[in-house]
Motif scaffolding. Structure first.
Motif, short mmCIF file in Angstrom:
data_model
loop_
_atom_site.label_atom_id
_atom_site.label_comp_id
_atom_site.label_asym_id
_atom_site.label_seq_id
_atom_site.Cartn_x
_atom_site.Cartn_y
_atom_site.Cartn_z
N ASN A 78 7.78 -4.23 -1.16
CA ASN A 78 8.52 -4.14 -2.33
C ASN A 78 8.33 -3.12 -3.23
O ASN A 78 7.69 -2.38 -2.88
N GLU A 79 8.92 -3.17 -4.53
CA GLU A 79 9.03 -1.94 -5.30
C GLU A 79 7.31 -1.39 -5.70
O GLU A 79 7.14 -0.32 -5.48
N ALA A 93 9.23 7.95 -3.97
CA ALA A 93 10.14 6.67 -3.52
C ALA A 93 11.57 7.41 -3.06
O ALA A 93 12.21 6.85 -2.46
#
Length: 165
Positions: A78-79, A93
């Motif tokens: 996930n983030e 990212a």
């Protein structure tokens, strides 16, 4: 052959990985461990599926295999986990997102390339047929010219050369 502790080995392998990306030759000079040993450790880590460039390159200069390995590693994250992974590896990212998109587009282009290749093949077949047809026509013309030359030669042999008046 010297045995090195797992902690030391792990510490040196971490130094080969981002964000430090230490050169193997520099680590060998600094620690006194041979380059061959360090390369062997790096190969073992790569065999386990861990992207370990260890050649001083920034992440954009990594091999496509290393980039793909990172994309696979980060796919289920996930983030927040992705941000932690990026900090740990010295990546951004945005880089991983760009690599992921490159992987997707590479597969998407495969269908387009196959279609273009089929069209090219079809065009090539048509061109080959035209060239073969032209070759047959020229071979017939050449055979006819050869036959006429042979007949002229035979006629001269039978009737002799034409006399000048």
């Amino acid at each position: 052959m010297r045995a090195y502790s797992a902690e030391r080995r792990e510490a040196l392998l971490r130094r080969m990985m981002p964000p430090e990306n230490a050169l193997v030759s520099a680590l060998a000079r600094e620690t006194g461990i041979t380059e061959q040993t360090l390369y062997a450790w790096r190969r073992q880590m790569k065999a386990q599926g861990v992207p370990v460039p260890g050649d001083g390159k920034n992440p954009e200069a990594w091999s496509s295999e290393d980039k793909f390995a990172v994309v696979l590693e980060t796919a289920p994250l996930n983030e927040a986990e992705l941000a932690e992974y990026c900090r740990r590896k010295g990546l951004y990212a945005e880089q991983i997102a760009a690599w992921r998109e490159a992987c997707r587009s590479a597969n998407a282009n495969a269908g387009e390339q196959a279609r273009e290749q089929r069209l090219q093949s079809k065009g090539d077949k048509k061109r080959i047929q035209q060239l073969e047809k032209e070759l047959q026509r020229k071979e017939k013309a050449l055979a006819e010219a050869a036959a006429l030359l042979i007949l002229r030669k035979k006629a001269r042999a039978i009737w002799g050369e034409k006399e000048d008046d």
